[in-house]
Design an enzyme around this catalytic site. Structure first.
Site, PDB file in Angstrom:
ATOM      1  N   HIS A 136      13.505  19.228 -32.841  1.00 28.90           N
ATOM      2  CA  HIS A 136      12.980  20.545 -32.466  1.00 28.90           C
ATOM      3  C   HIS A 136      12.632  20.500 -30.977  1.00 28.90           C
ATOM      4  CE1 HIS A 136       9.976  23.816 -32.317  1.00 28.90           C
ATOM      5  NE2 HIS A 136      10.496  24.261 -33.446  1.00 28.90           N
ATOM      6  N   ASP A 213       7.287  13.298 -35.701  1.00 27.97           N
ATOM      7  CA  ASP A 213       7.059  14.742 -35.796  1.00 27.97           C
ATOM      8  C   ASP A 213       7.151  15.088 -37.279  1.00 27.97           C
ATOM      9  OD1 ASP A 213       7.448  17.438 -36.123  1.00 27.97           O
ATOM     10  OD2 ASP A 213       8.895  17.658 -34.499  1.00 27.97           O
ATOM     11  N   GLN A 216       7.764  19.072 -40.733  1.00 29.62           N
ATOM     12  CA  GLN A 216       8.469  19.496 -41.953  1.00 29.62           C
ATOM     13  C   GLN A 216       8.245  18.540 -43.122  1.00 29.62           C
ATOM     14  OE1 GLN A 216       9.941  22.351 -42.294  1.00 29.62           O
ATOM     15  NE2 GLN A 216       9.981  22.991 -40.148  1.00 29.62           N
ATOM     16  N   LYS A 239       2.516  25.222 -41.930  1.00 31.26           N
ATOM     17  CA  LYS A 239       3.726  24.930 -42.702  1.00 31.26           C
ATOM     18  C   LYS A 239       3.378  24.270 -44.037  1.00 31.26           C
ATOM     19  CE  LYS A 239       6.496  24.206 -38.541  1.00 31.26           C
ATOM     20  NZ  LYS A 239       7.385  25.368 -38.410  1.00 31.26           N
ATOM     21  N   CYS A 377      15.116  26.602 -32.718  1.00 28.76           N
ATOM     22  CA  CYS A 377      14.523  25.735 -31.676  1.00 28.76           C
ATOM     23  C   CYS A 377      15.172  24.351 -31.673  1.00 28.76           C
ATOM     24  CB  CYS A 377      13.007  25.613 -31.823  1.00 28.76           C
ATOM     25  SG  CYS A 377      12.148  27.141 -31.552  1.00 28.76           S
TER      26      CYS A 377
END
Ligand code: 7TS
Length: 419
Positions: A136, A213, A216, A239, A377
């Site tokens: 991303h 990261d 998700q 999220k 993104c």
């Protein structure tokens, strides 16, 4: 103070999707008149359960006050709730210490914090920072800015046609010049689950630091930062059924202690004078200013919600949705799935013939189906596939096979309009 909304009912097992859906008010609504909403944009943000919404209301209705150092009752209540949320989150990701949990605005701010502060203390000219082609923009641009600032070099792990990292290329890149490896746990555009455990071990073997990261991943799987042994892990509350504007940076205590603050201001200091200022201990050193109090408390409620579920059953449900949706989408003429990795989360990016993703998304919206279209993104990844973007259906634990059927039926209906 009433805090009953803090304790959600533990759901009956096995995973009961109807019972879960009933807890999400947005999922009950219609759009464009009487079209029941089919919400398949969960990788962008998830919907919020009653326990989160109610907890935020209870905070403002009964507990609102600024946190830390207040002598009055409400300030103590708000501080306890805010710091209590930090403890919940530390347990949720299995951090060794509660003060390794730093509240941020979200994944983006967590990565920028590390780029700023670790950049100042641990990275310099000649160092290399490794990312992948599927990151991303949040896990690309802060590192490009850091490279420009300190004279470090960004290296990029290529992605295969199926959407998997080229592990050999990664292994070849690692060396004593590697300062940091920054990798997405799960790709928001492809759904690929990256082999982060192995990547972290291999990075550590050459003395490099690692940042994951996790934007998700916390909503789909259990994350154990100690088992992963990552040095940093970032995620976003919104999220994972929590509020927007709040997220977490986890970092190992010794690293966070060695890094300078990100922002200066109230709440992050020990003592201020014009002769020099000293900083507070963790976690406050990295939390300048009045924090997002209700956000942190709401995220704590979201963690309670997730912990009330049987995550194995959730994962089995999401795996079924992914398999069913993949199979059903393939019955549509000219539909091409972008991202067919062996290890995938419940995210499906696709293209329909030559149709522009925006047109597909707009027509689906008319039928009540919320998908995301565009580059997500991840422009370098779209360039890799030579496409402008995709249509992305991303599923959460409250989605059903019926949602998949509605998507597929709608795509079949709009297909004549697209060619
Ligand atoms: N990293 C990944 C892998 C993401 O998916 C996102 C957001 C971010 C970082 C940034 O998170 P934020 O909460 O700080 O904005 N992804 C998406 C998406 O796929 N559609 O909208 C936002």
């Amino acid at each position: 103070m009433p805090t009953s909304v803090d304790a959600p009912d533990t759901l009956t097992r096995p995973f009961d999707v109807a019972q879960v859906r009933a807890q999400f008010p947005t999922l009950q609504r219609t759009v464009h008149g009487d079209q029941p909403l089919v919400y398949l944009d969960n990788a962008a943000t998830s919907q919020k359960p009653d326990v989160v919404i109610d907890r935020i209301r209870a905070y403002y209705a009964e507990e609102n006050s600024n946190v830390h150092r207040g002598v009055h009752r409400l300030s103590q209540v708000a501080t306890d709730a805010y710091e209590g949320a930090r403890e919940k989150i530390a347990r949720f990701i299995n951090a060794a210490h509660t003060h390794e949990v730093i509240f941020t605005r979200g994944t983006t701010e967590g990565i920028n914090l590390v780029a700023h502060s670790l950049g100042a203390s641990h990275l310099s000219a000649g160092d290399e920072i490794i990312v992948s082609e599927m990151e991303h923009h949040s896990n690309i641009v802060p590192w490009q800015m850091l490279c420009e600032r300190v004279g470090a070099t960004l290296r990029v792990i290529p992605v295969s046609d199926a959407g998997e990292l080229d592990y050999d290329a990664y292994a070849d890149m690692l060396g004593e010049q590697t300062g940091l490896v920054a990798i997405g746990h799960i790709s928001n555009a492809l759904g690929t689950i990256n082999p982060v455990q192995q990547m972290i071990a291999d990075a550590h073997a050459v003395g490099a630091l690692t940042l994951i990261d996790g934007a998700q991943s916390t909503q789909h799987s259990r994350v154990d930062v100690q088992a992963l042994d990552c040095d940093f892990f970032c995620f976003s509350g919104h999220k994972m059924f929590g509020p927007t504007g709040i997220g977490v940076l986890y970092g190992k205590e010794d690293l966070l202690n060695a890094m300078p603050p990100f922002q200066g201001g109230g709440d992050m200091i020990d003592r201020v004078s014009f002769d020099g200022t000293t900083y507070d201990a963790l976690p406050h050193k990295f939390e300048a200013g009045t924090p997002h109090i209700e956000g942190a408390i709401g995220l704590g409620a979201a963690v309670d919600f997730i912990e009330g579920l049987d995550m194995d059953a959730v994962q089995a449900h999401e795996a079924d949705l992914l398999a069913y949706a993949t199979e059903q989408l393939q019955t549509i003429d000219g539909l091409r799935i972008i991202g067919t990795a062996q290890e995938k989360a419940s995210v499906i990016s696709f293209l329909v013939g030559d149709a522009h993703p925006y047109d597909v998304g707009t027509l689906l919206d008319q039928m009540g189906i919320a998908v995301r279209t565009g580059h997500h993104c991840t422009e370098p990844l779209m360039d890799r596939y030579g496409i402008p973007g995709t249509v992305r259906a991303s599923f959460a634990l409250y989605n059903t096979r019926d949602d998949v059927d509605r998507l597929v039926q709608a795509l079949k209906r709009i297909q004549p309009l697209l060619s």
